[in-house]
Enzyme design. Structure first.
Site, PDB file in Angstrom:
ATOM      1  N   GLU A 166       0.794  -1.222   0.000  1.00 32.57           N
ATOM      2  CA  GLU A 166       0.000   0.000   0.000  1.00 32.57           C
ATOM      3  C   GLU A 166       0.830   1.278   0.000  1.00 32.57           C
ATOM      4  OE1 GLU A 166      -2.981  -0.035   3.047  1.00 32.57           O
ATOM      5  OE2 GLU A 166      -3.924  -1.846   2.309  1.00 32.57           O
ATOM      6  N   GLU A 360      -5.223  -8.670   1.164  1.00 31.97           N
ATOM      7  CA  GLU A 360      -5.877  -8.319   2.431  1.00 31.97           C
ATOM      8  C   GLU A 360      -7.350  -8.083   2.181  1.00 31.97           C
ATOM      9  OE1 GLU A 360      -4.413  -4.919   4.614  1.00 31.97           O
ATOM     10  OE2 GLU A 360      -2.329  -5.532   4.346  1.00 31.97           O
TER      11      GLU A 360
HETATM   12  C1  FCB Z   1      -4.321  -1.933   5.560  1.00 41.04           C
HETATM   13  C2  FCB Z   1      -2.934  -2.268   6.069  1.00 41.04           C
HETATM   14  C3  FCB Z   1      -2.917  -3.274   7.174  1.00 41.04           C
HETATM   15  C4  FCB Z   1      -4.083  -3.118   8.114  1.00 41.04           C
HETATM   16  C5  FCB Z   1      -5.386  -3.009   7.370  1.00 41.04           C
HETATM   17  C6  FCB Z   1      -6.583  -2.874   8.250  1.00 41.04           C
HETATM   18  O1  FCB Z   1      -4.317  -0.624   5.083  1.00 41.04           O
HETATM   19  O2  FCB Z   1      -2.123  -2.742   5.028  1.00 41.04           O
HETATM   20  O3  FCB Z   1      -1.670  -3.212   7.803  1.00 41.04           O
HETATM   21  O4  FCB Z   1      -3.849  -2.075   8.978  1.00 41.04           O
HETATM   22  O5  FCB Z   1      -5.337  -1.935   6.489  1.00 41.04           O
END
Ligand code: FCB
Length: 454
Positions: A166, A360
């Protein structure tokens, strides 16, 4: 809903990040990172929480890997803490830091779990920040060297190499609105950081490829943005602008080898763009074997005279983000699984031939063990179930989606929110460090076993 099955070989995993779980912040030669500094700065992190101890994973990794095996995970996405490997960001290598990830990798492989390494999940060595951090080109060069050091040690056993997690957050939250480390508030600095993060990826990907890495990736967190009124040209333009500074500013150089003209034009009111040098776009444009996508929530924007804009988007004055509508998670993030499907099919359409992986997805909810020791987090199950169905729809739409990683394996340090927000499918009691599988973890185990949903 009816039962669905995922393609054979679909990867089922869970993800974490070094600063969020490891603890052992001063052990075995680890240097300070920007998150050590930031979390110690009064008022930056909820209740002054820090990652000093976190989930103590640095010491408990073997038990944690046993727990992953019990869940049947096929892959585990973790990040390497740069300040453990090079305490000052450049120069001498701290072998004890490498030893930790070596042990972790071996433990995973012994249990048949595929290690998926992220080289940078936000814990920049403080020494590099003192020299400008991501606003400085040298940080990108240092990153490529660090990537090679880690690869030299783990490359014989780790197949998948993700350069950055990110970069949007590193740039816009780190240097734009300052809610993440290093806490700088300067739109021009945020844009320089965007470019140097892109460049860091390119330099590292090229170096890793030369060193023999076969599966190279980067993880982005696209903003799935829609015009609030899809019939209103001003709203459509607002969505184009946000899509430009949030998404295309990363996607286009990475996958097409050039920054989009409308984005360069838009940001040239904020910066002279002098940080972009001839040849940089070609350096950023390295072959990607798989693109990681993190997804949580949709965005809706409208043109609104006088709107202050979202502080995390340089030049977004006059654009309003609609507050969440309908059900939200504990982060106050709107839940809209169809938005994930829109995002995946859009990437498939605009960047054809890109293999994708959900690196994620998940939800914060506050449930803790009840008296009988169970953690009844039905809402998390519903969230993941619905988003997996959106992934399955995307597969049916022809998207080349290779896998899914739940965020997160366990409750952890949620950045500016400290330990208040719980994203884990496993509950962590921070006083005893006891781990308890939530109902969502038990449910996920069945999903993995079945390779699908009931
Ligand atoms: C993302 C991050 C991760 C976590 C989630 C909820 O932005 O990569 O580390 O904090 O959000």
């Amino acid at each position: 809903p009816t039962g669905i099955t995922f393609p054979e070989g679909f990867v089922w995993g869970a993800a974490t990040a070094s600063y969020q779980i490891e603890g052992a912040a001063r052990e075995d030669g680890r240097g300070p990172s920007i998150w050590d500094t930031f979390s110690r700065t009064p008022g930056k992190v909820y209740a002054g929480h820090t990652g000093d101890i976190a989930c103590d994973h640095y010491h408990r990794y073997a038990d944690d890997v046993a727990m992953m095996a019990d869940l049947g995970l096929g892959a585990y996405r973790f990040s390497v803490a740069w300040p453990r490997i090079q305490p000052d960001g450049t120069g001498p290598v701290n072998v004890r830091g490498l030893d930790f990830y070596d042990r972790l990798t071996d433990e995973l492989l012994a249990k048949g779990i595929d290690p998926v390494v992220t080289l940078y999940h936000w814990d920049l060595p403080q020494t590099l920040e003192d020299r400008g951090g991501w606003t400085a080109r040298e940080t990108a060069e240092a990153f490529a060297e660090y990537a090679q050091i880690v690869h030299r040690r783990l490359g014989d056993r780790v197949a998948t190499w993700t350069t950055l997690n990110e970069p949007w957050c590193s740039a816009y939250l780190g240097y734009g609105n300052g809610i993440h480390a290093p806490g700088v508030q300067n739109p021009a600095a945020a844009l320089a950081a965007v470019h140097h993060l892109n460049l860091a990826h390119g330099l590292a990907a090229s170096a890793l490829r030369s060193a023999g890495a076969r599966n190279i990736s980067i993880t982005l967190n696209p903003c799935e943005v829609s015009p609030l009124d899809p019939a209103n040209p001003a709203d459509i333009d607002a969505a184009r602008i946000i899509d430009g500074v949030a998404n295309r500013i990363f996607f286009d150089p990475l996958l097409l080898g050039r920054y989009p003209a409308d984005v360069l034009e838009h940001i040239s009111r904020i910066t002279d763009l002098s940080f972009i040098r001839d040849g940089d776009e070609a350096l950023i444009h390295q072959p990607l074997d798989v693109l990681g996508i993190n997804f949580y929530t949709p965005s809706y924007v409208s043109a609104k005279a006088g709107a202050p804009g979202a502080g995390d988007y340089p030049g977004s004055q006059g654009i309003a983000f609609r507050p969440p509508v309908g059900p939200v998670t504990d982060m106050n993030w709107q839940i809209e699984p169809a938005s994930l499907n829109r995002l995946l099919t859009r990437i498939h359409r605009d960047y054809p031939g890109t293999a994708l992986m959900i690196t994620e997805n998940g939800a914060a909810y506050p449930e803790v063990p009840s008296e009988n020791g169970e953690v009844q987090d039905l809402r998390r199950i519903e969230y993941i179930d619905a988003h997996l169905r959106a992934c399955h729809d995307a597969l049916a739409d022809g998207v080349d989606l290779r896998g899914y990683f739940a965020w997160s394996l366990m409750d952890n340090f949620e950045w500016a929110e400290g330990y208040k927000k719980r994203f884990g499918i496993v509950h962590v009691d921070y006083t005893t460090q006891e781990r308890v599988l939530k109902d969502s973890a038990k449910w996920y185990r069945e999903v993995i076993r079945r390779n699908g949903l009931e």
